[in-house]
Structure formats: structure tokens, C-alpha cells
Design a protein around this motif. Structure first.
Motif, PDB file in Angstrom:
ATOM      1  N   ASN A  10     -24.797  -8.862-122.669  1.00 37.50           N
ATOM      2  CA  ASN A  10     -25.419  -9.744-121.576  1.00 37.50           C
ATOM      3  C   ASN A  10     -25.827 -11.116-122.068  1.00 37.50           C
ATOM      4  OD1 ASN A  10     -26.495 -10.439-119.085  1.00 37.50           O
ATOM      5  ND2 ASN A  10     -28.430  -9.964-119.639  1.00 37.50           N
ATOM      6  N   SER A  11     -26.486 -11.044-123.172  1.00 36.00           N
ATOM      7  CA  SER A  11     -26.679 -12.612-123.736  1.00 36.00           C
ATOM      8  C   SER A  11     -25.283 -13.203-124.241  1.00 36.00           C
ATOM      9  CB  SER A  11     -27.622 -12.463-124.964  1.00 36.00           C
ATOM     10  OG  SER A  11     -27.083 -11.701-126.067  1.00 36.00           O
TER      11      SER A  11
ATOM     12  N   ASN B  55     -23.922 -14.417-121.120  1.00 41.08           N
ATOM     13  CA  ASN B  55     -24.571 -15.650-120.587  1.00 41.08           C
ATOM     14  C   ASN B  55     -24.259 -16.827-121.183  1.00 41.08           C
ATOM     15  OD1 ASN B  55     -26.167 -14.332-118.354  1.00 41.08           O
ATOM     16  ND2 ASN B  55     -27.698 -13.694-119.640  1.00 41.08           N
TER      17      ASN B  55
ATOM     18  N   ASN C  65     -22.180 -15.038-113.642  1.00 42.41           N
ATOM     19  CA  ASN C  65     -22.110 -14.153-114.752  1.00 42.41           C
ATOM     20  C   ASN C  65     -21.923 -12.654-114.546  1.00 42.41           C
ATOM     21  OD1 ASN C  65     -23.259 -16.310-116.147  1.00 42.41           O
ATOM     22  ND2 ASN C  65     -25.541 -15.558-116.301  1.00 42.41           N
ATOM     23  N   PHE C  66     -22.024 -12.285-113.331  1.00 44.05           N
ATOM     24  CA  PHE C  66     -21.794 -10.684-112.862  1.00 44.05           C
ATOM     25  C   PHE C  66     -20.383 -10.515-112.857  1.00 44.05           C
ATOM     26  CE2 PHE C  66     -20.765  -7.770-109.618  1.00 44.05           C
ATOM     27  CZ  PHE C  66     -20.888  -6.513-110.415  1.00 44.05           C
TER      28      PHE C  66
ATOM     29  N   MET D 224     -18.840 -10.726-116.312  1.00 42.85           N
ATOM     30  CA  MET D 224     -19.239  -9.409-117.372  1.00 42.85           C
ATOM     31  C   MET D 224     -18.316  -8.272-116.514  1.00 42.85           C
ATOM     32  SD  MET D 224     -22.946  -7.600-118.117  1.00 42.85           S
ATOM     33  CE  MET D 224     -23.445  -9.344-118.505  1.00 42.85           C
TER      34      MET D 224
END
Length: 146
Positions: free
Chosen positions: A28-29, A32, A89-90, A93
Motif C-alpha cells: 500500500n505504501s 501510494n 490509488n485503488f 493497486m
């Protein structure tokens, strides 16, 4: 109770889940950073240095330059720019996870052994299953052509 908890906590599934959560946090980071440090600056070239983080609506009807100024004034805000950034972001990802799973599936297919050669065949006369090397059917005694 402690022994039961220890048994629960040390099960294989629990440890796999813990590792997955830790890797997910790191992933996640990383995503981001990809969005905020690479994609958003690239998009700002096309949108005229537009900063999504300052897209908001102040609910008191006044105009504020930044979210920080609105929050200092104690005004409630709808921060749709932050939401758009989170949505981006979603999507990124999800795409990265899709590409990883797709790559893993290709690797898995490459590692799958070829199916074993057949060891039986059907008798052309009675349609019984017989050994592939048989020259005569044990069920109907017909000769089997090769």
C-alpha cells in the motif's frame, strides 16, 4: 485458555494471514508513493499543475484557498480531491494486483506437468475400456486393429 490461544495463533493460516497483512501494508505504501510521487506529477503536466489534494467544497458557502485554511476556520469540508486521489490509488493497486496474479497464473501454467499418456482405449466393437496394448478385446474377443 493460554494453550488454546497459542494453538490458534500458531496455526498455519493465521501466520499466512499475518504475513499477508504486513506485505499488504508495505505494498500500500509503495502504491501510494507511485501515485503521489510519479503519476500525479505526470498528470499535473496535462492538467496545468493541478493539485487534487486541494479540491474541496466548504460547507459554509465561502471560498477558501486550501483545506488547511478552511479547517483553521473550523469549517466542515467535503474533500472530493482526496477521495479522487484515493480512488486513483485503488484503481492502480487493483491493476498491479491483477498483473501480479496474471503473471503468477502464467508461471503456474508453465510449471504444470503435461497430462499422462492414456493407458486404455475403447474396443471399436463393444466400446469396452481395454488396455492400450491389447490386440484382442477381453470382453467380446474381437481383434483390435492397430
Amino acid at each position: 485458555m493460554f494453550k488454546e490461544f497459542k494453538k490458534f495463533a500458531l496455526r498455519g493460516n493465521m501466520m499466512d494471514l499475518a504475513v499477508g497483512v504486513i506485505i499488504g501494508g508495505a505494498f500500500n505504501s509503495l502504491v501510494n508513493s507511485l501515485v503521489n510521487d510519479i503519476i500525479m506529477p505526470f498528470l499535473s503536466l496535462f492538467t496545468g499543475k493541478l493539485d487534487f489534494s486541494n479540491w474541496f467544497v466548504a460547507l459554509d458557502g465561502k471560498k477558501y484557498e486550501t483545506i488547511a485554511l478552511a479547517q483553521e476556520a473550523g469549517v466542515a469540508t467535503i474533500n472530493f480531491g482526496t477521495f479522487l486521489s484515493g480512488l486513483l490509488n485503488f484503481v492502480i493497486m487493483a491493476f498491479v494486483v491483477f498483473m501480479i496474479v496474471r503473471g503468477m497464473n502464467k508461471l503456474r501454467k508453465a510449471e504444470t506437468p503435461a497430462p499422462a499418456a492414456p493407458t486404455t482405449k475403447k474396443c471399436p466393437h463393444c466400446l469396452s475400456e481395454i488396455n492400450i496394448k491389447a490386440t484382442r478385446c477381453p470382453h467380446c474377443t474381437s481383434e483390435i486393429p492397430e
